[in-house]
Design a protein around this motif. Structure first.
Motif, PDB file in Angstrom:
ATOM      1  N   GLY A 104      55.491 -39.518  39.434  1.00 57.02           N
ATOM      2  CA  GLY A 104      56.918 -39.313  39.286  1.00 57.02           C
ATOM      3  C   GLY A 104      57.535 -38.701  40.523  1.00 57.02           C
ATOM      4  O   GLY A 104      56.861 -38.432  41.522  1.00 57.02           O
ATOM      5  N   ALA A 158      52.634 -38.098  34.486  1.00 54.13           N
ATOM      6  CA  ALA A 158      53.461 -37.174  35.267  1.00 54.13           C
ATOM      7  C   ALA A 158      53.947 -36.061  34.345  1.00 54.13           C
ATOM      8  O   ALA A 158      55.126 -35.694  34.344  1.00 54.13           O
ATOM      9  N   ARG A 179      57.421 -41.884  35.515  1.00 60.40           N
ATOM     10  CA  ARG A 179      57.119 -41.018  34.381  1.00 60.40           C
ATOM     11  C   ARG A 179      57.026 -41.832  33.087  1.00 60.40           C
ATOM     12  O   ARG A 179      57.717 -42.822  32.927  1.00 60.40           O
ATOM     13  N   SER A 203      57.854 -38.081  30.065  1.00 60.87           N
ATOM     14  CA  SER A 203      57.570 -36.682  30.407  1.00 60.87           C
ATOM     15  C   SER A 203      58.761 -35.995  31.059  1.00 60.87           C
ATOM     16  O   SER A 203      59.638 -36.640  31.630  1.00 60.87           O
TER      17      SER A 203
END
Length: 248
Positions: free
Chosen positions: A32, A168, A213, A216
């Protein structure tokens, strides 16, 4: 005790009373906009070294690149073919076995490695069987995925709930912040990243998860959280795998 910072006489003396070694494995892949590309090996290495200190177990060199095909649409990511990873781990373990190591604990920081590491263990066992190279005591390998352990999962839920996500994650980012506090990254984040765990290849992954991601929110991570995750993971690994490292 770290293998790469030891001399051969030191390792020879170690083998007179212990046969265990810990091998960290991770990945070099995107995490990420705010996660370090080396997150998976940073976390696995740090946890492995702490487990080694607590159990008086030698820690071998980490494997920093794993099976990360699905992240290859993001610059900086690197991957091994599953077959390459199997052979790499096979060569690591067979080399160590030749010197008398008999218990090999692989501490893994990357979900994409699990299938290949498990396959590598059986490649090793089958090669030794077919070659008639059975050892006494026998060579044994165990896999520990630190981020999937129950106590770690409970802490993830306590601190972040559903915002932990699948990749991530704030938990793994927190560990890197604890280990490397001068490398904390900040960037604008979409508050609603994709949460599906379904994807096919590297192109599909980038389409479904544009910033890398998977559900998250790493903005929740703190170095203090990272310290708690390290200590929690280490305590559970020692409890679950301590007998194995002692040859029991």
């Amino acid at each position: 005790m770290l293998l790469h910072l030891s001399t051969w006489p030191e390792v020879e003396r170690y083998l007179t009373h212990r046969r265990a070694i810990i091998l960290p494995i991770g990945s070099t892949e995107q995490h990420g906009p705010t996660g370090l590309i080396g997150t998976d090996i940073i976390t696995a290495q740090a946890i492995a070294e702490e487990v080694g200190q607590r159990t008086d177990t030698l820690v071998g060199p980490g494997i920093p690149v794993g099976m990360a095909h699905h992240h290859m649409a993001f610059p900086g990511s690197m991957t091994l073919r599953p077959s390459t990873l199997v052979q790499l781990l096979r060569d690591y373990v067979m080399s160590l076995s030749a010197h008398g190591f008999r218990e090999v604990l692989v501490i893994n920081g990357h979900g994409g490695n699990i299938a290949s590491v498990t396959a590598a263990f059986y490649e090793i066992y089958e090669e030794m069987r077919l070659a008639g190279r059975d050892t006494t005591p026998p060579l044994r390998c165990e896999l520990c995925n630190w981020f999937l352990m129950p106590a770690v999962a409970a802490l993830q839920q306590e601190l972040y709930g559903e915002r932990e996500g699948l990749h991530a994650t704030p938990s793994e980012v927190a560990v890197t912040q604890y280990i490397h506090p001068t490398r904390i990254k900040i960037a604008p984040l979409d508050p609603h990243p994709g949460t599906s765990s379904s994807f096919s290849d590297w192109r599909d992954f980038r389409t479904r998860f544009p910033d890398g991601r998977m559900g998250s929110d790493p903005s929740l991570a703190t170095p203090r959280d990272g310290e708690r995750f390290v200590q929690t993971a280490v305590a559970e690994i020692v409890a679950r795998h301590g007998d194995f490292l002692n040859g029991v």
